[in-house]
Design a protein around this motif. Sequence first.
Motif, PDB file in Angstrom:
ATOM      1  N   ILE A   1      -0.853   4.868   1.214  1.00  0.00           N
ATOM      2  CA  ILE A   1      -0.091   5.231   2.409  1.00  0.00           C
ATOM      3  C   ILE A   1       1.224   5.840   1.960  1.00  0.00           C
ATOM      4  O   ILE A   1       1.927   5.266   1.123  1.00  0.00           O
ATOM      5  CB  ILE A   1       0.182   3.997   3.301  1.00  0.00           C
ATOM      6  CG1 ILE A   1      -1.123   3.385   3.806  1.00  0.00           C
ATOM      7  CG2 ILE A   1       1.079   4.375   4.480  1.00  0.00           C
ATOM      8  CD1 ILE A   1      -0.926   2.070   4.568  1.00  0.00           C
ATOM      9  N   ASP A   2       1.563   6.995   2.506  1.00  0.00           N
ATOM     10  CA  ASP A   2       2.836   7.637   2.215  1.00  0.00           C
ATOM     11  C   ASP A   2       3.634   7.706   3.516  1.00  0.00           C
ATOM     12  O   ASP A   2       3.150   8.246   4.516  1.00  0.00           O
ATOM     13  CB  ASP A   2       2.603   9.047   1.655  1.00  0.00           C
ATOM     14  CG  ASP A   2       3.880   9.697   1.165  1.00  0.00           C
ATOM     15  OD1 ASP A   2       4.920   9.020   1.149  1.00  0.00           O
ATOM     16  OD2 ASP A   2       3.836  10.892   0.797  1.00  0.00           O
ATOM     17  N   LEU A   3       4.848   7.140   3.492  1.00  0.00           N
ATOM     18  CA  LEU A   3       5.684   7.072   4.686  1.00  0.00           C
ATOM     19  C   LEU A   3       6.862   8.029   4.576  1.00  0.00           C
ATOM     20  O   LEU A   3       7.382   8.285   3.486  1.00  0.00           O
ATOM     21  CB  LEU A   3       6.214   5.646   4.882  1.00  0.00           C
ATOM     22  CG  LEU A   3       5.158   4.544   5.038  1.00  0.00           C
ATOM     23  CD1 LEU A   3       5.837   3.182   5.124  1.00  0.00           C
ATOM     24  CD2 LEU A   3       4.279   4.786   6.251  1.00  0.00           C
ATOM     25  N   ASN A   4       7.296   8.542   5.719  1.00  0.00           N
ATOM     26  CA  ASN A   4       8.517   9.320   5.786  1.00  0.00           C
ATOM     27  C   ASN A   4       9.725   8.400   5.640  1.00  0.00           C
ATOM     28  O   ASN A   4       9.607   7.170   5.659  1.00  0.00           O
ATOM     29  CB  ASN A   4       8.594  10.063   7.120  1.00  0.00           C
ATOM     30  CG  ASN A   4       7.542  11.140   7.247  1.00  0.00           C
ATOM     31  OD1 ASN A   4       7.388  11.981   6.365  1.00  0.00           O
ATOM     32  ND2 ASN A   4       6.791  11.122   8.358  1.00  0.00           N
ATOM     33  N   ALA A   5      10.903   9.009   5.523  1.00  0.00           N
ATOM     34  CA  ALA A   5      12.126   8.217   5.351  1.00  0.00           C
ATOM     35  C   ALA A   5      12.364   7.274   6.521  1.00  0.00           C
ATOM     36  O   ALA A   5      12.928   6.191   6.353  1.00  0.00           O
ATOM     37  CB  ALA A   5      13.324   9.144   5.163  1.00  0.00           C
ATOM     38  N   ASP A   6      11.910   7.648   7.729  1.00  0.00           N
ATOM     39  CA  ASP A   6      12.103   6.791   8.902  1.00  0.00           C
ATOM     40  C   ASP A   6      11.000   5.752   9.069  1.00  0.00           C
ATOM     41  O   ASP A   6      10.966   5.017  10.056  1.00  0.00           O
ATOM     42  CB  ASP A   6      12.222   7.637  10.176  1.00  0.00           C
ATOM     43  CG  ASP A   6      10.938   8.422  10.483  1.00  0.00           C
ATOM     44  OD1 ASP A   6       9.952   8.313   9.717  1.00  0.00           O
ATOM     45  OD2 ASP A   6      10.921   9.145  11.492  1.00  0.00           O
TER      46      ASP A   6
ATOM     47  N   LEU B   1       0.815  -1.219   0.000  1.00  0.00           N
ATOM     48  CA  LEU B   1       0.000   0.000   0.000  1.00  0.00           C
ATOM     49  C   LEU B   1       0.846   1.265   0.000  1.00  0.00           C
ATOM     50  O   LEU B   1       0.361   2.330  -0.425  1.00  0.00           O
ATOM     51  CB  LEU B   1      -0.936  -0.005   1.210  1.00  0.00           C
ATOM     52  CG  LEU B   1      -1.988  -1.117   1.233  1.00  0.00           C
ATOM     53  CD1 LEU B   1      -2.785  -1.065   2.524  1.00  0.00           C
ATOM     54  CD2 LEU B   1      -2.918  -1.019   0.020  1.00  0.00           C
ATOM     55  N   SER B   2       2.085   1.190   0.456  1.00  0.00           N
ATOM     56  CA  SER B   2       2.940   2.375   0.503  1.00  0.00           C
ATOM     57  C   SER B   2       3.832   2.503  -0.722  1.00  0.00           C
ATOM     58  O   SER B   2       4.425   3.572  -0.938  1.00  0.00           O
ATOM     59  CB  SER B   2       3.800   2.363   1.767  1.00  0.00           C
ATOM     60  OG  SER B   2       4.680   1.257   1.785  1.00  0.00           O
ATOM     61  N   GLU B   3       3.933   1.445  -1.516  1.00  0.00           N
ATOM     62  CA  GLU B   3       4.828   1.474  -2.672  1.00  0.00           C
ATOM     63  C   GLU B   3       4.091   1.389  -4.000  1.00  0.00           C
ATOM     64  O   GLU B   3       4.730   1.488  -5.062  1.00  0.00           O
ATOM     65  CB  GLU B   3       5.843   0.327  -2.570  1.00  0.00           C
ATOM     66  CG  GLU B   3       6.781   0.431  -1.370  1.00  0.00           C
ATOM     67  CD  GLU B   3       7.698  -0.767  -1.217  1.00  0.00           C
ATOM     68  OE1 GLU B   3       7.658  -1.664  -2.097  1.00  0.00           O
ATOM     69  OE2 GLU B   3       8.454  -0.813  -0.227  1.00  0.00           O
TER      70      GLU B   3
END
Length: 387
Positions: free
Chosen positions: A283-288, A260-262
């Motif tokens: 879903i968009d995630l931060n680098a961490d 879902l994030s990629e």
Amino acid sequence: MNSVATSGAPDMQELFPYADGPRLASAAPDTGSIQLSWQNGDTTQLPWLWLRDHCACAECRHPQTRERLYIPLAPIADAPEMNVIDGHLRLTWADGHRSVFHGGWLHQRRPEVALPNVLPEASAWRDHFTPERIEHAAFLTEKGEQAWLTAILRDGLALLTDGPLVEEEVSRLAEKIGPQRATNFGARFDVRSKPNPNNAAYTAVGLALHIDLPNWHHPPDIQLLYCLQNGASGGESLFADGVRVVEALRAQDPSALRTLSETPIDFRFQDETHDIAVRAPLIDLNADGSLRELRFNNWIRDTLHLPVEQMNAWYHAYRTLWALFHSDEHQLEFTLEPGQMVAFDNRRVLHGRRAFDPNSGPRHLQGTYLDRDMLESRLRVLARQLH
């Protein structure tokens, strides 16, 4: 309130308070830099170019706008003459330019420590979470407004209570923070059932958890919903914290989170006058790995245009996330009463409602959006004023 710089001390053209910092004790030359020591024992090392770049004189900083005028392109080849006078650093550069630095300002900006930050970290909801409640009268004070802003930025959700039952109050409250964010539904909108609706919110049906306008490149950040009437049967408000649920998904099914994030998918809103679309991951995630934003809205998902071999994995991941969001463990439910305003982070906290009977009584909410930048800006200004 403490002044930014004491009388006679260097003015660094910085509004955040720094005058209470320790006095500078000494400055010593080093290769390409200066070693600084303060009276409390703290030390640091700053390059010549950094110091030249941060000169706050009227030639290097605009005295009205405080914007930087100096452009740090030329290397600094020669060490400046340096003196510590009354706890402040005075430099004379090879070209004759003079720079004066407040010792407290330099101490505040040592590379070894974080810069001043009054913004709270996002905190995932815990079990039995209840949103912070701020009375309308308290919100109109600086401390009450500060508490409300802190709760929104920390928890993603806060309630304002005991407000007047007058139209446009949501606009007046929003504009204490900043300008209302306009969308294709206008800057301020009414939420009630109406004929020929162009959005499910304008019907009486139940609304599954979602964010608003995921079809925009930059969906609205903060949503405000002010209740004027709620005499209808049903219509309870629903919320769920994306930070908490994404962490639950990571623990339960990390492959679903990766999917879902990629995997970018299409979101689209269309009516007779608008066709607004974007392609982005749900879903968009931060680098961490922490949550940056969600685009979760089943109505505005467009055609799932993926390679066939990816489709089943995407649907499995979506089903898993849907079940987590709609579980009792993660849902918060309450009835919004007249005179209450709920505010939430639209890109983090999903919202929805139970179906209601429009024939059982009136139901009228007014809403608007704000940019997160305006909340953060206002909180920084209040921190300075209340310092």
